[in-house]
Design a protein around this motif. Structure first.
Motif, PDB file in Angstrom:
ATOM      1  N   PHE A  53     -60.960 -27.010 -29.585  1.00  0.00           N
ATOM      2  CA  PHE A  53     -60.010 -28.713 -29.268  1.00  0.00           C
ATOM      3  C   PHE A  53     -59.126 -27.660 -29.484  1.00  0.00           C
ATOM      4  CE2 PHE A  53     -60.166 -28.513 -34.094  1.00  0.00           C
ATOM      5  CZ  PHE A  53     -59.246 -29.004 -33.837  1.00  0.00           C
ATOM      6  N   SER A  54     -57.655 -28.622 -28.649  1.00  0.00           N
ATOM      7  CA  SER A  54     -56.834 -28.879 -28.109  1.00  0.00           C
ATOM      8  C   SER A  54     -55.746 -30.168 -29.202  1.00  0.00           C
ATOM      9  CB  SER A  54     -55.912 -29.566 -27.186  1.00  0.00           C
ATOM     10  OG  SER A  54     -54.971 -29.644 -27.174  1.00  0.00           O
ATOM     11  N   ASN A  55     -54.640 -29.573 -30.065  1.00  0.00           N
ATOM     12  CA  ASN A  55     -54.346 -30.811 -30.809  1.00  0.00           C
ATOM     13  C   ASN A  55     -52.685 -30.891 -30.271  1.00  0.00           C
ATOM     14  OD1 ASN A  55     -55.423 -30.972 -34.662  1.00  0.00           O
ATOM     15  ND2 ASN A  55     -55.211 -32.555 -32.481  1.00  0.00           N
ATOM     16  N   GLY A  56     -52.412 -30.414 -29.286  1.00  0.00           N
ATOM     17  CA  GLY A  56     -51.378 -30.567 -28.625  1.00  0.00           C
ATOM     18  C   GLY A  56     -51.356 -31.765 -27.162  1.00  0.00           C
ATOM     19  N   GLY A  57     -50.728 -31.068 -26.267  1.00  0.00           N
ATOM     20  CA  GLY A  57     -50.528 -32.215 -25.254  1.00  0.00           C
ATOM     21  C   GLY A  57     -49.446 -32.866 -25.636  1.00  0.00           C
ATOM     22  N   ASN A  58     -49.099 -34.254 -24.913  1.00  0.00           N
ATOM     23  CA  ASN A  58     -48.236 -34.924 -24.905  1.00  0.00           C
ATOM     24  C   ASN A  58     -47.616 -35.909 -26.398  1.00  0.00           C
ATOM     25  OD1 ASN A  58     -47.487 -34.942 -21.494  1.00  0.00           O
ATOM     26  ND2 ASN A  58     -49.554 -34.987 -22.167  1.00  0.00           N
ATOM     27  N   TRP A  59     -46.890 -35.684 -26.894  1.00  0.00           N
ATOM     28  CA  TRP A  59     -46.369 -36.322 -28.318  1.00  0.00           C
ATOM     29  C   TRP A  59     -45.088 -37.353 -27.552  1.00  0.00           C
ATOM     30  CZ3 TRP A  59     -46.331 -33.021 -33.157  1.00  0.00           C
ATOM     31  CH2 TRP A  59     -48.165 -31.713 -32.873  1.00  0.00           C
ATOM     32  N   PHE A  60     -45.018 -38.122 -27.761  1.00  0.00           N
ATOM     33  CA  PHE A  60     -44.196 -39.552 -28.246  1.00  0.00           C
ATOM     34  C   PHE A  60     -44.389 -40.256 -29.931  1.00  0.00           C
ATOM     35  CE2 PHE A  60     -46.949 -39.536 -24.478  1.00  0.00           C
ATOM     36  CZ  PHE A  60     -45.528 -39.268 -23.442  1.00  0.00           C
ATOM     37  N   ALA A  61     -42.603 -39.873 -30.529  1.00  0.00           N
ATOM     38  CA  ALA A  61     -42.335 -40.825 -31.246  1.00  0.00           C
ATOM     39  C   ALA A  61     -41.237 -41.498 -31.292  1.00  0.00           C
ATOM     40  CB  ALA A  61     -42.101 -39.741 -32.353  1.00  0.00           C
ATOM     41  N   LEU A  62     -41.069 -42.382 -32.174  1.00  0.00           N
ATOM     42  CA  LEU A  62     -39.645 -43.405 -32.685  1.00  0.00           C
ATOM     43  C   LEU A  62     -39.546 -42.753 -33.543  1.00  0.00           C
ATOM     44  CD1 LEU A  62     -40.435 -46.196 -30.964  1.00  0.00           C
ATOM     45  CD2 LEU A  62     -38.512 -44.525 -29.572  1.00  0.00           C
ATOM     46  N   GLY A  86     -46.948 -33.553 -38.841  1.00  0.00           N
ATOM     47  CA  GLY A  86     -49.236 -33.358 -38.886  1.00  0.00           C
ATOM     48  C   GLY A  86     -49.598 -34.548 -38.399  1.00  0.00           C
ATOM     49  N   THR A  87     -50.993 -34.372 -38.293  1.00  0.00           N
ATOM     50  CA  THR A  87     -51.545 -35.517 -37.002  1.00  0.00           C
ATOM     51  C   THR A  87     -53.250 -35.125 -37.648  1.00  0.00           C
ATOM     52  OG1 THR A  87     -51.804 -36.010 -35.316  1.00  0.00           O
ATOM     53  CG2 THR A  87     -51.561 -33.785 -35.179  1.00  0.00           C
ATOM     54  N   ALA A  88     -53.928 -35.710 -36.789  1.00  0.00           N
ATOM     55  CA  ALA A  88     -55.290 -35.389 -37.092  1.00  0.00           C
ATOM     56  C   ALA A  88     -56.055 -36.916 -35.952  1.00  0.00           C
ATOM     57  CB  ALA A  88     -55.530 -36.495 -38.783  1.00  0.00           C
ATOM     58  N   GLN A  89     -57.278 -36.424 -35.847  1.00  0.00           N
ATOM     59  CA  GLN A  89     -58.037 -36.934 -34.645  1.00  0.00           C
ATOM     60  C   GLN A  89     -59.273 -37.136 -34.854  1.00  0.00           C
ATOM     61  OE1 GLN A  89     -57.532 -35.262 -31.004  1.00  0.00           O
ATOM     62  NE2 GLN A  89     -58.288 -37.109 -29.712  1.00  0.00           N
ATOM     63  N   ASN A  90     -60.853 -37.755 -34.397  1.00  0.00           N
ATOM     64  CA  ASN A  90     -61.956 -37.781 -34.537  1.00  0.00           C
ATOM     65  C   ASN A  90     -62.147 -37.210 -33.154  1.00  0.00           C
ATOM     66  OD1 ASN A  90     -61.817 -37.738 -37.367  1.00  0.00           O
ATOM     67  ND2 ASN A  90     -62.065 -40.191 -37.785  1.00  0.00           N
ATOM     68  N   LEU A  91     -62.963 -35.894 -33.275  1.00  0.00           N
ATOM     69  CA  LEU A  91     -63.767 -36.379 -32.021  1.00  0.00           C
ATOM     70  C   LEU A  91     -65.053 -36.816 -32.077  1.00  0.00           C
ATOM     71  CD1 LEU A  91     -62.273 -33.193 -30.647  1.00  0.00           C
ATOM     72  CD2 LEU A  91     -61.268 -35.482 -29.907  1.00  0.00           C
ATOM     73  N   ARG A  92     -65.802 -37.306 -31.320  1.00  0.00           N
ATOM     74  CA  ARG A  92     -67.267 -37.147 -31.557  1.00  0.00           C
ATOM     75  C   ARG A  92     -67.846 -36.094 -30.092  1.00  0.00           C
ATOM     76  NH1 ARG A  92     -68.848 -40.520 -35.036  1.00  0.00           N
ATOM     77  NH2 ARG A  92     -70.971 -39.927 -34.264  1.00  0.00           N
ATOM     78  N   LEU A  93     -69.033 -35.228 -30.296  1.00  0.00           N
ATOM     79  CA  LEU A  93     -69.498 -34.306 -29.799  1.00  0.00           C
ATOM     80  C   LEU A  93     -71.584 -34.679 -29.502  1.00  0.00           C
ATOM     81  CD1 LEU A  93     -68.064 -31.323 -30.033  1.00  0.00           C
ATOM     82  CD2 LEU A  93     -67.534 -32.603 -27.538  1.00  0.00           C
ATOM     83  N   THR A 108     -59.148 -39.297 -26.695  1.00  0.00           N
ATOM     84  CA  THR A 108     -58.135 -38.655 -25.656  1.00  0.00           C
ATOM     85  C   THR A 108     -56.475 -38.799 -26.520  1.00  0.00           C
ATOM     86  OG1 THR A 108     -57.753 -40.791 -24.938  1.00  0.00           O
ATOM     87  CG2 THR A 108     -58.872 -39.240 -24.011  1.00  0.00           C
ATOM     88  N   GLY A 109     -56.875 -39.245 -28.103  1.00  0.00           N
ATOM     89  CA  GLY A 109     -54.696 -39.645 -28.196  1.00  0.00           C
ATOM     90  C   GLY A 109     -55.367 -39.146 -30.087  1.00  0.00           C
ATOM     91  N   ALA A 110     -53.728 -39.650 -30.897  1.00  0.00           N
ATOM     92  CA  ALA A 110     -54.324 -39.649 -32.109  1.00  0.00           C
ATOM     93  C   ALA A 110     -52.394 -39.491 -32.947  1.00  0.00           C
ATOM     94  CB  ALA A 110     -54.599 -38.393 -32.699  1.00  0.00           C
ATOM     95  N   PRO A 111     -53.132 -40.611 -34.063  1.00  0.00           N
ATOM     96  CA  PRO A 111     -51.355 -40.618 -34.969  1.00  0.00           C
ATOM     97  C   PRO A 111     -50.694 -39.143 -35.168  1.00  0.00           C
ATOM     98  CG  PRO A 111     -52.674 -41.351 -35.977  1.00  0.00           C
ATOM     99  CD  PRO A 111     -53.155 -41.041 -34.556  1.00  0.00           C
ATOM    100  N   ILE A 112     -49.273 -39.284 -35.112  1.00  0.00           N
ATOM    101  CA  ILE A 112     -48.173 -38.303 -35.859  1.00  0.00           C
ATOM    102  C   ILE A 112     -47.422 -38.837 -36.220  1.00  0.00           C
ATOM    103  CG2 ILE A 112     -49.021 -36.447 -33.502  1.00  0.00           C
ATOM    104  CD1 ILE A 112     -45.717 -37.684 -32.488  1.00  0.00           C
ATOM    105  N   ARG A 123     -49.730 -39.195 -29.749  1.00  0.00           N
ATOM    106  CA  ARG A 123     -50.412 -37.857 -28.729  1.00  0.00           C
ATOM    107  C   ARG A 123     -50.814 -38.160 -27.983  1.00  0.00           C
ATOM    108  NH1 ARG A 123     -54.407 -34.444 -30.795  1.00  0.00           N
ATOM    109  NH2 ARG A 123     -54.850 -34.994 -32.976  1.00  0.00           N
ATOM    110  N   LEU A 124     -50.894 -38.322 -27.191  1.00  0.00           N
ATOM    111  CA  LEU A 124     -52.156 -38.098 -25.951  1.00  0.00           C
ATOM    112  C   LEU A 124     -51.812 -36.600 -25.641  1.00  0.00           C
ATOM    113  CD1 LEU A 124     -50.474 -40.675 -23.696  1.00  0.00           C
ATOM    114  CD2 LEU A 124     -52.162 -40.865 -24.912  1.00  0.00           C
ATOM    115  N   THR A 125     -53.605 -36.151 -26.106  1.00  0.00           N
ATOM    116  CA  THR A 125     -53.960 -34.568 -25.704  1.00  0.00           C
ATOM    117  C   THR A 125     -55.591 -35.194 -24.936  1.00  0.00           C
ATOM    118  OG1 THR A 125     -53.627 -34.819 -28.131  1.00  0.00           O
ATOM    119  CG2 THR A 125     -55.178 -33.004 -26.788  1.00  0.00           C
ATOM    120  N   SER A 126     -55.831 -34.363 -24.334  1.00  0.00           N
ATOM    121  CA  SER A 126     -56.406 -33.656 -22.852  1.00  0.00           C
ATOM    122  C   SER A 126     -57.752 -33.101 -23.807  1.00  0.00           C
ATOM    123  CB  SER A 126     -56.853 -34.441 -21.738  1.00  0.00           C
ATOM    124  OG  SER A 126     -57.690 -33.013 -21.296  1.00  0.00           O
TER     125      SER A 126
END
Length: 243
Positions: A217-226, A99-106, A74-78, A46-49
């Motif tokens: 934070f956003s866990n939405g955005g554009n999700w692409f999957a196969l 399910g999806t997980a992501q690490n951000l830094r602030l 800006t992205g993470a696996p799903i 997923r590409l998430t801004s």
């Protein structure tokens, strides 16, 4: 773990696809989708801004005001599993688990006047219920099934800022879906799907008295999957025993 899902799906599907090679030229997949069921397992990215989070965090009233920004992710696996049934030739109802997980830094002020970059670990998982509108095109070995739909459902979304407590929230996810399944046989196919998702979760402030927030934070955005799809025929044959 999520990064390994495409390999797991491929290994799981390979024996079944090999077993059904003869079916490519044998039984045909139904052209009328009424009563057809399916299970689809997918993995993707997923590409998430998180522009809203960064703007508020580094804004005039945020803990990162005036500090150098930490690198942005800006992205993470799903991963997702779909269990669906066609109520008619054009409409399919389904339940999706994902399910999806992501690490951000602030960046935030350190205790000695320095700038500290803290990791924020985020996780989201939930259930979606919705409708997809579909059809069959005469493309490929057994036809192409394009679909478009709308889904919604509860999601558990959480974040843990390094050195702080877990922040968790139950929210409502909204999803628009667009994709297609290329049927390789009467039962097996390959599915590609794009989803546009709305889903937000909380981020804890390092000092609520100074920087009240709220920060999210956003866990939405554009999700692409196969993924791989297994189809259940509308009228499965059941052998009868004669006495």
């Amino acid at each position: 773990m999520l990064r390994r899902l495409p390999l797991v799906f491929a290994l799981a599907a390979a024996p079944a696809l090999a077993q059904e090679e003869g079916d490519l030229g044998g039984d045909n997949a139904p052209t009328n989708l009424d009563g057809v069921g399916r299970i689809t397992l997918q993995a993707g990215y997923r590409l998430t801004s998180n522009g809203t989070l960064y703007d508020s965090w580094y804004g005039a009233k945020g803990p990162g005001s005036g500090l150098e920004r930490a690198p942005e992710s800006t992205g993470a696996p799903i991963g997702a599993a779909t269990f669906a049934y066609a109520m008619s030739d054009l409409v399919e109802v389904g339940i999706d688990l994902y399910g999806t997980a992501q690490n951000l830094r602030l960046s935030e002020p350190g205790g000695d006047g320095t700038t500290v970059s803290r990791k924020v670990s985020t996780v989201a998982y939930g259930v979606l219920i919705g409708l997809r509108f579909q059809g069959v095109l005469d493309i490929g070995p057994q036809g192409l099934v394009p679909f478009a739909g709308v889904l919604t459902g509860p999601a558990v979304i959480s974040s843990k800022r390094e050195g702080s407590a877990l922040q968790e929230k139950v929210s409502q996810a909204w999803v628009g879906s667009l994709g297609a399944t290329l049927r390789l046989s009467s039962k097996w196919g390959l599915t590609a799907e794009y989803r546009f998702t709305f889903l937000r979760g909380p981020v804890e402030s390092p000092d609520a008295a100074k920087w009240a927030g709220p920060f999210s934070f956003s866990n939405g955005g554009n999700w692409f999957a196969l993924g791989v799809t297994y189809t259940f025929p509308p009228d499965p044959s059941r052998p009868l025993t004669s006495f």
